[in-house]
Motif scaffolding. Structure first.
Motif, PDB file in Angstrom:
ATOM      1  N   SER A   8      49.784  60.963  44.731  1.00  0.00           N
ATOM      2  CA  SER A   8      51.036  60.744  44.487  1.00  0.00           C
ATOM      3  C   SER A   8      51.015  61.771  46.193  1.00  0.00           C
ATOM      4  O   SER A   8      50.266  63.012  46.227  1.00  0.00           O
ATOM      5  CB  SER A   8      51.799  61.038  43.854  1.00  0.00           C
ATOM      6  OG  SER A   8      51.543  62.199  43.092  1.00  0.00           O
ATOM      7  N   ALA A   9      52.501  62.361  46.610  1.00  0.00           N
ATOM      8  CA  ALA A   9      52.337  62.996  47.241  1.00  0.00           C
ATOM      9  C   ALA A   9      52.785  64.486  46.073  1.00  0.00           C
ATOM     10  O   ALA A   9      51.865  65.156  47.119  1.00  0.00           O
ATOM     11  CB  ALA A   9      53.494  63.085  48.502  1.00  0.00           C
ATOM     12  N   SER A  10      53.616  64.309  45.869  1.00  0.00           N
ATOM     13  CA  SER A  10      52.859  66.277  44.976  1.00  0.00           C
ATOM     14  C   SER A  10      51.904  66.113  44.370  1.00  0.00           C
ATOM     15  O   SER A  10      51.050  67.548  44.154  1.00  0.00           O
ATOM     16  CB  SER A  10      53.920  65.710  43.481  1.00  0.00           C
ATOM     17  OG  SER A  10      53.232  64.624  43.091  1.00  0.00           O
ATOM     18  N   ASP A  11      50.603  65.312  44.108  1.00  0.00           N
ATOM     19  CA  ASP A  11      49.073  65.664  43.677  1.00  0.00           C
ATOM     20  C   ASP A  11      48.705  66.300  44.923  1.00  0.00           C
ATOM     21  O   ASP A  11      47.712  67.260  44.939  1.00  0.00           O
ATOM     22  CB  ASP A  11      48.938  64.231  43.339  1.00  0.00           C
ATOM     23  CG  ASP A  11      47.589  64.542  43.427  1.00  0.00           C
ATOM     24  OD1 ASP A  11      47.073  65.380  43.134  1.00  0.00           O
ATOM     25  OD2 ASP A  11      45.762  63.552  43.428  1.00  0.00           O
ATOM     26  N   ALA A  12      49.034  65.600  46.607  1.00  0.00           N
ATOM     27  CA  ALA A  12      48.585  66.220  47.553  1.00  0.00           C
ATOM     28  C   ALA A  12      48.631  68.012  47.715  1.00  0.00           C
ATOM     29  O   ALA A  12      48.415  68.481  48.293  1.00  0.00           O
ATOM     30  CB  ALA A  12      48.632  65.539  49.418  1.00  0.00           C
ATOM     31  N   MET A  13      49.931  67.947  47.316  1.00  0.00           N
ATOM     32  CA  MET A  13      50.615  69.726  47.368  1.00  0.00           C
ATOM     33  C   MET A  13      49.505  70.358  46.467  1.00  0.00           C
ATOM     34  O   MET A  13      49.319  70.889  46.941  1.00  0.00           O
ATOM     35  CB  MET A  13      52.323  69.620  47.776  1.00  0.00           C
ATOM     36  CG  MET A  13      52.526  68.604  48.508  1.00  0.00           C
ATOM     37  SD  MET A  13      54.721  68.513  48.071  1.00  0.00           S
ATOM     38  CE  MET A  13      54.758  70.520  48.401  1.00  0.00           C
ATOM     39  N   ARG A  14      49.623  69.315  45.238  1.00  0.00           N
ATOM     40  CA  ARG A  14      49.486  70.766  44.229  1.00  0.00           C
ATOM     41  C   ARG A  14      48.098  70.606  45.023  1.00  0.00           C
ATOM     42  O   ARG A  14      46.730  72.206  44.336  1.00  0.00           O
ATOM     43  CB  ARG A  14      49.099  69.937  42.951  1.00  0.00           C
ATOM     44  CG  ARG A  14      50.563  69.954  42.224  1.00  0.00           C
ATOM     45  CD  ARG A  14      50.079  69.800  41.007  1.00  0.00           C
ATOM     46  NE  ARG A  14      49.793  68.081  40.692  1.00  0.00           N
ATOM     47  CZ  ARG A  14      50.310  67.468  41.054  1.00  0.00           C
ATOM     48  NH1 ARG A  14      52.031  67.302  40.493  1.00  0.00           N
ATOM     49  NH2 ARG A  14      50.173  65.915  40.647  1.00  0.00           N
ATOM     50  N   TYR A  48      61.491  75.928  47.510  1.00  0.00           N
ATOM     51  CA  TYR A  48      60.766  76.419  46.125  1.00  0.00           C
ATOM     52  C   TYR A  48      61.509  74.573  45.910  1.00  0.00           C
ATOM     53  O   TYR A  48      61.751  74.499  44.433  1.00  0.00           O
ATOM     54  CB  TYR A  48      61.570  77.361  45.661  1.00  0.00           C
ATOM     55  CG  TYR A  48      60.664  78.280  45.812  1.00  0.00           C
ATOM     56  CD1 TYR A  48      59.236  78.618  45.377  1.00  0.00           C
ATOM     57  CD2 TYR A  48      60.965  79.664  46.504  1.00  0.00           C
ATOM     58  CE1 TYR A  48      58.335  79.119  45.740  1.00  0.00           C
ATOM     59  CE2 TYR A  48      60.256  80.073  47.124  1.00  0.00           C
ATOM     60  CZ  TYR A  48      58.948  80.764  46.807  1.00  0.00           C
ATOM     61  OH  TYR A  48      57.630  81.538  46.993  1.00  0.00           O
ATOM     62  N   LEU A  49      62.066  73.450  46.534  1.00  0.00           N
ATOM     63  CA  LEU A  49      63.081  72.578  45.687  1.00  0.00           C
ATOM     64  C   LEU A  49      61.373  72.223  45.035  1.00  0.00           C
ATOM     65  O   LEU A  49      60.305  71.399  45.787  1.00  0.00           O
ATOM     66  CB  LEU A  49      63.178  71.371  46.649  1.00  0.00           C
ATOM     67  CG  LEU A  49      64.492  70.888  46.255  1.00  0.00           C
ATOM     68  CD1 LEU A  49      65.198  71.323  45.549  1.00  0.00           C
ATOM     69  CD2 LEU A  49      64.462  70.024  47.695  1.00  0.00           C
ATOM     70  N   GLY A  50      61.810  71.813  44.022  1.00  0.00           N
ATOM     71  CA  GLY A  50      60.900  71.110  43.301  1.00  0.00           C
ATOM     72  C   GLY A  50      60.261  71.916  42.281  1.00  0.00           C
ATOM     73  O   GLY A  50      58.842  71.243  41.371  1.00  0.00           O
ATOM     74  N   ASN A  51      60.109  73.340  43.214  1.00  0.00           N
ATOM     75  CA  ASN A  51      58.936  74.030  42.170  1.00  0.00           C
ATOM     76  C   ASN A  51      60.160  75.375  41.050  1.00  0.00           C
ATOM     77  O   ASN A  51      59.390  76.408  41.864  1.00  0.00           O
ATOM     78  CB  ASN A  51      58.278  74.818  43.395  1.00  0.00           C
ATOM     79  CG  ASN A  51      57.168  73.782  43.319  1.00  0.00           C
ATOM     80  OD1 ASN A  51      56.732  73.037  42.913  1.00  0.00           O
ATOM     81  ND2 ASN A  51      57.305  73.442  44.368  1.00  0.00           N
ATOM     82  N   GLU A  52      61.329  75.053  41.156  1.00  0.00           N
ATOM     83  CA  GLU A  52      61.804  76.292  40.806  1.00  0.00           C
ATOM     84  C   GLU A  52      61.428  76.967  39.398  1.00  0.00           C
ATOM     85  O   GLU A  52      61.958  77.709  38.922  1.00  0.00           O
ATOM     86  CB  GLU A  52      63.647  75.878  40.725  1.00  0.00           C
ATOM     87  CG  GLU A  52      63.911  75.382  41.875  1.00  0.00           C
ATOM     88  CD  GLU A  52      63.494  73.956  42.331  1.00  0.00           C
ATOM     89  OE1 GLU A  52      63.318  73.274  41.403  1.00  0.00           O
ATOM     90  OE2 GLU A  52      64.258  73.212  43.060  1.00  0.00           O
ATOM     91  N   ALA A  53      60.648  75.954  38.461  1.00  0.00           N
ATOM     92  CA  ALA A  53      59.945  76.081  36.903  1.00  0.00           C
ATOM     93  C   ALA A  53      59.182  77.931  36.703  1.00  0.00           C
ATOM     94  O   ALA A  53      59.731  78.335  36.176  1.00  0.00           O
ATOM     95  CB  ALA A  53      59.255  74.704  36.581  1.00  0.00           C
ATOM     96  N   GLN A  54      59.082  77.669  37.999  1.00  0.00           N
ATOM     97  CA  GLN A  54      58.162  79.612  37.723  1.00  0.00           C
ATOM     98  C   GLN A  54      58.740  80.632  38.141  1.00  0.00           C
ATOM     99  O   GLN A  54      59.051  81.556  37.680  1.00  0.00           O
ATOM    100  CB  GLN A  54      57.539  79.728  39.234  1.00  0.00           C
ATOM    101  CG  GLN A  54      58.078  79.184  40.692  1.00  0.00           C
ATOM    102  CD  GLN A  54      57.230  79.567  42.053  1.00  0.00           C
ATOM    103  OE1 GLN A  54      56.370  80.238  42.001  1.00  0.00           O
ATOM    104  NE2 GLN A  54      56.539  78.169  42.021  1.00  0.00           N
TER     105      GLN A  54
END
Length: 517
Positions: A86-92, A115-121
């Protein structure tokens, strides 16, 4: 022409490529999109990727970014076999992308976008630590050397600054990705001025210690300027790989389209004298804060090019003529009758068609088929008792597809699935079908490859030979000069120069630049 595959020696033979594709194939119903494609990107390298619309570049980029998965072949990241589900997997895994259309949400702040989509940190018990998020965003912005407050809304930045934010967003991947980053640059310069392009290129070069880049662009001179190596694609296959230092624009064009870049690129031999009939006249036209005292006469069959930098007033002037920004001073006469265009519909009623720079946003309804888009500007003649005559719509659409050589599987294909050049032809067909006598072409070849540009130039020549008048604003002075009968130069909202541009007597770019700045 069968181009040789030139493989320069890698800078370090023991260092595996940052990213490599081996013998990748991809098919869609009726289309063999990628055919045995192999490429590699080495650490710290900028690789150019060029090809006509439909050559397979977009499919390849979507595989690299995890949107599509290959039917066969393999992907290797830092020497290890992998796959992007997936696109998120490629980003990881360290693959970032800077989009031509930009992915920022303009109603959010710069920091929120980064940080859109990565706010958890930055989140604890469901509460976002905004101070920490904005501090982290500031560090990302520093990497691309942009002086912007991360609390600023994205909509308040200019396009060039937003492009840098896109780059900063892609660089956040290095915080979590295990290895070297690979950033995909998809037409990042398409709407940037030269000074802004220089800044972007300087940032890319400075970031080579952190990332490798794949640079996709239709501007071949820019690909040669920025890239270390270049891959050329045609019909879904890689047909050439060469060092940028050993290539030139003419070579790349030949490999892309299978023919030489013609000296008559702008079809100057087809430029016919315009007619005496005046179809549009501006008499000291003005719009407060944009332009003033603009006067000219547009003749049937004439191409009137308007040159100027951003802020010169030319964009606002063309939008007035298209009905988006009514003038508040002077007079506008169409076929000798004074008019004031308060809406685009009023412009259409007097025979003005507008082909916008953002064809996918303003020029087409992407999720409607080719036939519906072609007839959209003249539905009144197809409608009886509230129903569209689908048989006549089909006949007209097929006629224009054939006449303009629109490459499409059929008239019921969604415009979303056409290449950029063929989308532009559909927009042109829409206005020709509506019997427009004046066409406003706002950067008509933006985002098109050289082959598609040549086809658009030929169509422009054909319609002006039939008496259609054209007002042209373009990405380049060369295109404006090459296509036009007459060139006007604007600066600070006023016309500063006008010159004829007959074949064999075209003005030089340097002669116009002095009147632009």
């Amino acid at each position: 022409m069968s181009a040789p595959i030139i493989r320069p020696a890698p800078p370090g033979s023991d260092t595996p490529p940052a990213l490599a594709l081996h013998h990748v194939d991809k098919r869609f119903p009726g289309v063999h999109a990628l055919k045995d494609v192999s490429i590699e990107i080495r650490p710290g390298e900028v690789v150019g990727l060029v090809g006509e619309n439909g050559a397979g570049k977009s499919t390849l980029m979507k595989i690299l970014s995890g949107v599509y998965q290959p039917d066969s072949g393999e992907i290797r990241l830092n020497g290890q076999k992998t796959r992007f589900v997936s696109a998120s997997d490629a980003m990881r895994q360290g693959i970032g992308m800077v989009f031509q259309e930009q992915s920022l949400l303009t109603n959010l702040t710069v920091g929120e976008n980064i940080y859109l989509g990565n706010e958890a940190q930055f989140t604890r018990f469901g509460i976002v630590d905004w101070r920490a998020l904005y501090a982290a965003a500031s560090r990302q912005l520093a990497k691309v050397q942009i002086d912007a407050d991360p609390r600023t809304r994205a909509e308040d930045l200019d396009f060039a600054a937003r492009q840098m934010v896109e780059l900063a967003k892609a660089l956040t991947l290095e915080e979590n990705a295990p290895g070297h980053l690979v950033i995909l640059l998809d037409e990042p310069t398409s709407v940037l001025e030269r000074a802004e392009i220089d800044i972007l290129f300087a940032r890319v070069r400075a970031l080579r210690a952190r990332a490798s880049f794949i640079f996709v662009s239709h501007r071949l001179d820019e690909v040669l300027e920025l890239s270390d190596r270049i891959y050329v694609m045609k019909d879904g296959a890689v047909v050439a790989e060469l060092a940028a230092a050993e290539a030139d624009v003419t070579q790349l064009h030949h490999w892309m389209v299978g023919r030489s870049l013609q000296a008559e690129y702008y079809r100057e031999p087809l430029q016919k004298p315009y007619r005496d009939e005046i179809v549009l006249e501006l008499d000291r036209l003005g719009h407060q804060g944009a332009y003033r005292d603009v006067s000219f006469k547009l003749h049937a069959g004439e191409i009137l090019g308007i040159a100027g930098v951003i802020g010169s007033g030319r964009e606002e002037l063309t939008r007035t003529l298209a009905g988006f920004a009514p003038h508040d001073a002077g007079r506008l006469l169409a076929a000798g009758r004074e008019v004031k265009l308060r809406t685009p519909a009023e412009a259409v009623d007097i025979g003005i068609g507008y082909i916008p720079r953002e064809r996918r946003v303003e020029g087409l309804v992407l999720f409607l088929p080719v036939a519906a888009n072609i007839t959209l500007g003249d539905l009144g003649t197809l409608t009886k008792n509230g129903l569209i005559d689908t048989r006549e719509e089909k006949r007209l659409a097929q006629e224009w597809v054939q006449k303009l050589r629109i490459r499409t599987p059929g008239i019921h294909t969604l415009c979303l699935n056409l290449s950029g050049g063929n989308q532009q032809k559909v927009v042109l067909a829409k206005w020709l079908n509506a019997r427009a006598r004046i066409l406003i072409l706002d950067h008509p070849t933006r985002g098109l490859d050289v082959g598609a540009k040549e086809e658009v130039y030929e169509l422009i020549r054909a319609v002006t030979a039939e008496g259609v008048a054209v007002i042209l604003t373009s990405d380049t002075l060369e295109e404006t000069i090459g296509l036009s009968h007459t060139v006007l130069v604007m600066r600070d909202g006023a016309i500063t120069h006008r010159v004829g541009a007959e074949p064999g007597h075209k003005p030089q770019q340097v002669d116009l630049i002095g009147h632009m700045v």
